[in-house]
Design a protein around this motif. Structure first.
Motif, PDB file in Angstrom:
ATOM      1  N   ARG A 167     -48.529-165.162  13.721  1.00 20.18           N
ATOM      2  CA  ARG A 167     -48.276-164.241  12.617  1.00 20.18           C
ATOM      3  C   ARG A 167     -48.931-162.898  12.923  1.00 20.18           C
ATOM      4  O   ARG A 167     -50.095-162.841  13.332  1.00 20.18           O
ATOM      5  N   LEU A 168     -48.169-161.824  12.735  1.00 15.52           N
ATOM      6  CA  LEU A 168     -48.701-160.469  12.849  1.00 15.52           C
ATOM      7  C   LEU A 168     -48.733-159.854  11.463  1.00 15.52           C
ATOM      8  O   LEU A 168     -47.804-160.043  10.673  1.00 15.52           O
ATOM      9  N   VAL A 169     -49.794-159.112  11.178  1.00 15.09           N
ATOM     10  CA  VAL A 169     -49.896-158.373   9.929  1.00 15.09           C
ATOM     11  C   VAL A 169     -50.048-156.901  10.286  1.00 15.09           C
ATOM     12  O   VAL A 169     -50.980-156.515  10.996  1.00 15.09           O
ATOM     13  N   TYR A 170     -49.104-156.108   9.820  1.00 11.74           N
ATOM     14  CA  TYR A 170     -49.158-154.653   9.970  1.00 11.74           C
ATOM     15  C   TYR A 170     -49.562-154.068   8.627  1.00 11.74           C
ATOM     16  O   TYR A 170     -49.185-154.594   7.578  1.00 11.74           O
ATOM     17  N   ALA A 171     -50.315-152.970   8.643  1.00 18.04           N
ATOM     18  CA  ALA A 171     -50.768-152.362   7.390  1.00 18.04           C
ATOM     19  C   ALA A 171     -50.835-150.844   7.517  1.00 18.04           C
ATOM     20  O   ALA A 171     -50.924-150.299   8.618  1.00 18.04           O
ATOM     21  N   ASP A 172     -50.828-150.199   6.371  1.00 19.20           N
ATOM     22  CA  ASP A 172     -50.916-148.733   6.352  1.00 19.20           C
ATOM     23  C   ASP A 172     -52.358-148.237   6.352  1.00 19.20           C
ATOM     24  O   ASP A 172     -52.592-147.045   6.331  1.00 19.20           O
ATOM     25  N   ARG A 173     -53.319-149.166   6.377  1.00 18.82           N
ATOM     26  CA  ARG A 173     -54.742-148.816   6.390  1.00 18.82           C
ATOM     27  C   ARG A 173     -55.533-150.012   6.894  1.00 18.82           C
ATOM     28  O   ARG A 173     -54.995-151.117   7.018  1.00 18.82           O
ATOM     29  N   GLU A 174     -56.804-149.797   7.119  1.00 17.53           N
ATOM     30  CA  GLU A 174     -57.660-150.918   7.503  1.00 17.53           C
ATOM     31  C   GLU A 174     -57.781-151.865   6.312  1.00 17.53           C
ATOM     32  O   GLU A 174     -57.928-151.427   5.172  1.00 17.53           O
ATOM     33  N   LEU A 175     -57.724-153.152   6.594  1.00 12.32           N
ATOM     34  CA  LEU A 175     -57.791-154.148   5.531  1.00 12.32           C
ATOM     35  C   LEU A 175     -59.179-154.767   5.455  1.00 12.32           C
ATOM     36  O   LEU A 175     -59.807-155.018   6.490  1.00 12.32           O
ATOM     37  N   THR A 176     -59.630-155.032   4.228  1.00 13.30           N
ATOM     38  CA  THR A 176     -60.895-155.747   4.060  1.00 13.30           C
ATOM     39  C   THR A 176     -60.647-157.228   4.368  1.00 13.30           C
ATOM     40  O   THR A 176     -59.514-157.707   4.366  1.00 13.30           O
ATOM     41  N   ALA A 177     -61.725-157.965   4.567  1.00 16.94           N
ATOM     42  CA  ALA A 177     -61.618-159.401   4.801  1.00 16.94           C
ATOM     43  C   ALA A 177     -60.968-160.085   3.598  1.00 16.94           C
ATOM     44  O   ALA A 177     -60.160-161.004   3.754  1.00 16.94           O
ATOM     45  N   GLU A 178     -61.303-159.633   2.393  1.00 17.35           N
ATOM     46  CA  GLU A 178     -60.727-160.219   1.181  1.00 17.35           C
ATOM     47  C   GLU A 178     -59.223-159.950   1.109  1.00 17.35           C
ATOM     48  O   GLU A 178     -58.436-160.849   0.794  1.00 17.35           O
ATOM     49  N   GLU A 179     -58.815-158.717   1.420  1.00 13.25           N
ATOM     50  CA  GLU A 179     -57.374-158.393   1.406  1.00 13.25           C
ATOM     51  C   GLU A 179     -56.635-159.250   2.427  1.00 13.25           C
ATOM     52  O   GLU A 179     -55.584-159.824   2.125  1.00 13.25           O
ATOM     53  N   LEU A 180     -57.186-159.342   3.631  1.00  9.11           N
ATOM     54  CA  LEU A 180     -56.532-160.129   4.671  1.00  9.11           C
ATOM     55  C   LEU A 180     -56.435-161.607   4.272  1.00  9.11           C
ATOM     56  O   LEU A 180     -55.407-162.255   4.497  1.00  9.11           O
ATOM     57  N   ALA A 181     -57.461-162.121   3.645  1.00  5.77           N
ATOM     58  CA  ALA A 181     -57.430-163.513   3.187  1.00  5.77           C
ATOM     59  C   ALA A 181     -56.303-163.742   2.185  1.00  5.77           C
ATOM     60  O   ALA A 181     -55.611-164.751   2.240  1.00  5.77           O
ATOM     61  N   HIS A 182     -56.098-162.797   1.273  1.00  7.73           N
ATOM     62  CA  HIS A 182     -55.031-162.920   0.284  1.00  7.73           C
ATOM     63  C   HIS A 182     -53.659-162.797   0.945  1.00  7.73           C
ATOM     64  O   HIS A 182     -52.712-163.490   0.568  1.00  7.73           O
ATOM     65  N   ILE A 183     -53.545-161.921   1.903  1.00  6.23           N
ATOM     66  CA  ILE A 183     -52.280-161.730   2.605  1.00  6.23           C
ATOM     67  C   ILE A 183     -51.884-162.990   3.360  1.00  6.23           C
ATOM     68  O   ILE A 183     -50.720-163.374   3.374  1.00  6.23           O
TER      69      ILE A 183
END
Length: 180
Positions: free
Chosen positions: A162-178
């Motif tokens: 799985r790849l996750v692309y984002a428009d900004r740096e993600l926090t650990a909490e954001e990444l966990a939810h994603i």
């Protein structure tokens, strides 16, 4: 709600869109990157459509039904949906015969602008399978950068990445939810 781009009509979904969407969702060529998600029957497509409509009702923005302006034929769907009140999920899917013409990029640009107008504080992400190079190119063309690469938990293919692309740096909490 109707949004027009240079080559596309982007419409808020309605129940009458089920048959046109099912033609796309049931085509195995459209799902070559994730075949287990292909819709086996119209009821699956109707459930997806009901979710799209509910998202629009809740957030005022969600996946659009994409139509060809010249003949009003449904050629795809996609846009940004707010997930868990934590991030915008950017997604796109097009009929096989329309792929490779830049429609996903055109849709994605419009979706990102709409999401930023609604809730700019939420990150915009696209998550996709690594072997889906075309989808990754779209994410990169619209300014998203690779934020995460890892095993795709729950995928029927245990080797799927799985790849996750984002428009900004993600926090650990954001990444966990994603990654839920």
């Amino acid at each position: 709600m109707l949004t027009e781009t240079k080559r596309l009509l982007l419409e808020r979904p309605c129940t009458e869109d089920a048959d046109g969407l099912h033609q796309i969702c049931s085509d195995p060529r459209v799902w070559r990157h994730f075949p287990s998600l292909r819709h086996a029957d119209l009821e699956q497509t109707q459930m997806m459509l009901d979710q799209f409509i509910a998202v629009w009702d809740r957030d005022g923005l969600g996946p659009w039904v994409v139509k060809n302006p010249s003949d009003q034929r449904i050629i795809g769907y996609g846009g940004c949906s707010a997930k868990q009140d934590m991030f915008w999920n950017l997604g796109y899917r097009f009929a096989f015969d329309t792929q490779g013409q830049g429609f996903a990029t055109e849709l994605a640009r419009e979706a990102i602008m709409a999401a930023k107008l609604r809730r700019a504080e939420l990150p915009i992400v696209a998550y996709l399978l690594e072997h889906n190079a075309a989808s990754a190119r779209v994410a990169e063309k619209v300014g998203l950068t690779l934020a995460h690469r890892g095993i795709d938990a729950g995928n029927p293919d245990p080797a799927a990445i799985r790849l996750v692309y984002a428009d900004r740096e993600l926090t650990a909490e954001e990444l966990a939810h994603i990654m839920l």
